[in-house]
Design an enzyme around this catalytic site. Structure first.
Site, PDB file in Angstrom:
ATOM      1  N   THR A 189     -53.410 -45.721 -59.606  1.00  0.00           N
ATOM      2  CA  THR A 189     -54.158 -44.392 -59.496  1.00  0.00           C
ATOM      3  C   THR A 189     -54.872 -44.286 -58.127  1.00  0.00           C
ATOM      4  O   THR A 189     -55.063 -45.215 -57.645  1.00  0.00           O
ATOM      5  CB  THR A 189     -55.529 -44.578 -60.480  1.00  0.00           C
ATOM      6  OG1 THR A 189     -54.673 -44.406 -61.883  1.00  0.00           O
ATOM      7  CG2 THR A 189     -56.467 -43.646 -60.599  1.00  0.00           C
ATOM      8  N   ARG A 217     -49.107 -38.701 -73.685  1.00  0.00           N
ATOM      9  CA  ARG A 217     -50.167 -39.593 -73.514  1.00  0.00           C
ATOM     10  C   ARG A 217     -50.953 -39.424 -72.423  1.00  0.00           C
ATOM     11  O   ARG A 217     -50.718 -39.035 -71.156  1.00  0.00           O
ATOM     12  CB  ARG A 217     -49.375 -41.089 -73.095  1.00  0.00           C
ATOM     13  CG  ARG A 217     -50.327 -42.304 -73.052  1.00  0.00           C
ATOM     14  CD  ARG A 217     -50.912 -42.413 -71.435  1.00  0.00           C
ATOM     15  NE  ARG A 217     -51.457 -43.792 -71.088  1.00  0.00           N
ATOM     16  CZ  ARG A 217     -52.105 -44.081 -69.964  1.00  0.00           C
ATOM     17  NH1 ARG A 217     -51.908 -43.408 -69.129  1.00  0.00           N
ATOM     18  NH2 ARG A 217     -52.686 -45.049 -69.834  1.00  0.00           N
ATOM     19  N   GLY A 219     -54.448 -40.955 -70.157  1.00  0.00           N
ATOM     20  CA  GLY A 219     -55.210 -42.348 -69.891  1.00  0.00           C
ATOM     21  C   GLY A 219     -56.654 -41.935 -69.500  1.00  0.00           C
ATOM     22  O   GLY A 219     -57.219 -41.117 -70.059  1.00  0.00           O
ATOM     23  N   GLY A 241     -55.899 -48.795 -63.533  1.00  0.00           N
ATOM     24  CA  GLY A 241     -55.645 -50.110 -64.448  1.00  0.00           C
ATOM     25  C   GLY A 241     -55.279 -49.467 -65.927  1.00  0.00           C
ATOM     26  O   GLY A 241     -55.064 -48.072 -66.112  1.00  0.00           O
TER      27      GLY A 241
HETATM   28  N1  ASP Z   1     -55.409 -45.833 -65.155  1.00  0.00           N
HETATM   29  C1  ASP Z   1     -54.235 -45.034 -65.027  1.00  0.00           C
HETATM   30  C2  ASP Z   1     -53.864 -44.534 -66.404  1.00  0.00           C
HETATM   31  O1  ASP Z   1     -53.863 -45.694 -67.422  1.00  0.00           O
HETATM   32  C3  ASP Z   1     -53.016 -45.753 -64.647  1.00  0.00           C
HETATM   33  C4  ASP Z   1     -53.667 -46.782 -63.507  1.00  0.00           C
HETATM   34  O2  ASP Z   1     -54.560 -46.752 -62.822  1.00  0.00           O
HETATM   35  O3  ASP Z   1     -52.635 -47.723 -63.355  1.00  0.00           O
HETATM   36  O4  ASP Z   1     -53.279 -43.770 -66.656  1.00  0.00           O
END
Ligand code: ASP
Length: 330
Positions: A189, A217, A219, A241
């Site tokens: 992100t 989906r 996040g 994350g």
């Molecule tokens: N936080 C993001 C999500 O879950 C992905 C990431 O930051 O790695 O969509």
């Protein structure tokens, strides 16, 4: 470019004498404020090493006395439009059906906010989120409705699936039996927080989310309070994350709340990571990190694993800083 692939697995870390677990919360005292730690004047921070490039763009706005809101929008747009970056915007990894679906949100110093989720074929979701905030009575638009709104606002439809991302997805299909998994490598992100010359803080967050996810989906990244939260009295926080884990603790909002109660941004990020870790048994694939900025310009960043880093830009410095990481807590 360093990516999640650079994360070192828990087992490797545990056996390394160089990377010992930090103290548990009960042992550690609040982080003292170092004398020259305050970042006076404008400051911008953002997640991962792509943050250097994004901060450079945001800095142009901050330097010319622009608002933190404009800075955080313009900054992350650069990464959204980079086809080489496979976790944000154009070139992002698709879901398991080969669709690139994007999530983003933005928040200003007056608690105004806008978000889009499950948005397809629009290169700069952060700017659509900004329009949701500025032009509608709503906070969040999703899917087809978000796309329709974007088109009405003059955004152009574009195929966001690059050849490289398509090839990787096809490879994944062969091996995966079409089963989405939380994995440690294929997501990222960009989250950004900026304080302008007037001392106002804004934030932005944008992602293509977890690679090869189930269709639909969403996040943490477009969810105000999870992927991003700003309270101009206190500061701001953004997350990166595994979104599912971040949502479960309302990640960014608890960090801001802890800062309100007097915690240093570092301690607040540490505590949010600790809370996530306390709720999960399988830490192997749990990559969550927080980045926070307070009203004094102090910065904190913490993650479950080593490897998370953030970029900071002020009048005097431009650098990439490794985040604290937590491997074990009591
Ligand atoms: N936080 C993001 C999500 O879950 C992905 C990431 O930051 O790695 O969509």
């Amino acid at each position: 470019m360093k990516s999640r692939r650079a994360f070192i697995k828990l087992s490797a870390l545990a056996s390394s004498s160089l990377l010992l677990p930090l103290k548990s919360r009960s042992e550690s005292s609040p982080t003292p404020i170092k004398p020259n730690e305050k970042n006076k004047g404008p400051v911008v921070v953002s997640t991962w090493n792509h943050g250097i490039q994004a901060n450079a763009e945001a800095w142009k706005t901050l330097k010319s006395k622009g608002s933190s809101l404009d800075a955080v929008e313009k900054g992350v747009r650069v990464i959204e439009s980079d086809p080489e970056n496979m976790s944000v915007g154009l070139g992002g990894r698709p879901d398991r059906d080969g669709k690139v679906t994007l999530d983003a949100c933005i928040m200003d110093h007056n608690n105004r906010c806008g978000a889009v989720a499950f948005l397809q074929e629009i290169e700069n979701p952060i700017s659509v989120a900004r329009r949701v905030m500025d032009e509608t009575p709503h906070v969040m638009l999703v899917g087809k409705g978000a796309q329709q709104f974007a088109l009405e606002q003059g955004f152009e439809k574009k195929n966001l699936l690059t050849e490289k991302a398509r090839t990787e997805w096809k490879e994944w299909l062969k091996e995966s039996e079409y089963r989405p998994i939380i994995n440690v490598e294929n997501h990222d992100t960009i989250g950004m927080l900026a304080m302008d010359g007037d001392g106002n803080i804004s934030g932005s967050c944008t992602t293509s989310g977890m690679a090869y996810k189930l269709q639909g989906r969403v996040g943490d990244s477009p969810i105000i309070g999870a992927g991003l939260f700003v309270d101009n009295e206190v500061g701001g926080c953004c997350a990166t994350g595994v979104g599912e884990a971040i949502i479960r603790v309302a990640g960014s909002s608890i960090v801001v709340e802890m800062m309100r109660n007097g915690m240093h941004p570092q301690d607040a990020c540490d505590e949010a990571v600790r809370r996530i870790m306390a709720k999960h048994n399988d830490l192997e694939n749990l990559q969550c990190g927080f980045l926070a900025l307070d009203k004094q310009g102090r910065v904190g960043a913490s993650s479950v694993y080593a490897g998370f880093e953030y970029a900071i830009r002020t009048e005097n410095k431009e650098e990439l800083v490794p985040a604290e990481y937590r491997l074990e807590w009591e």
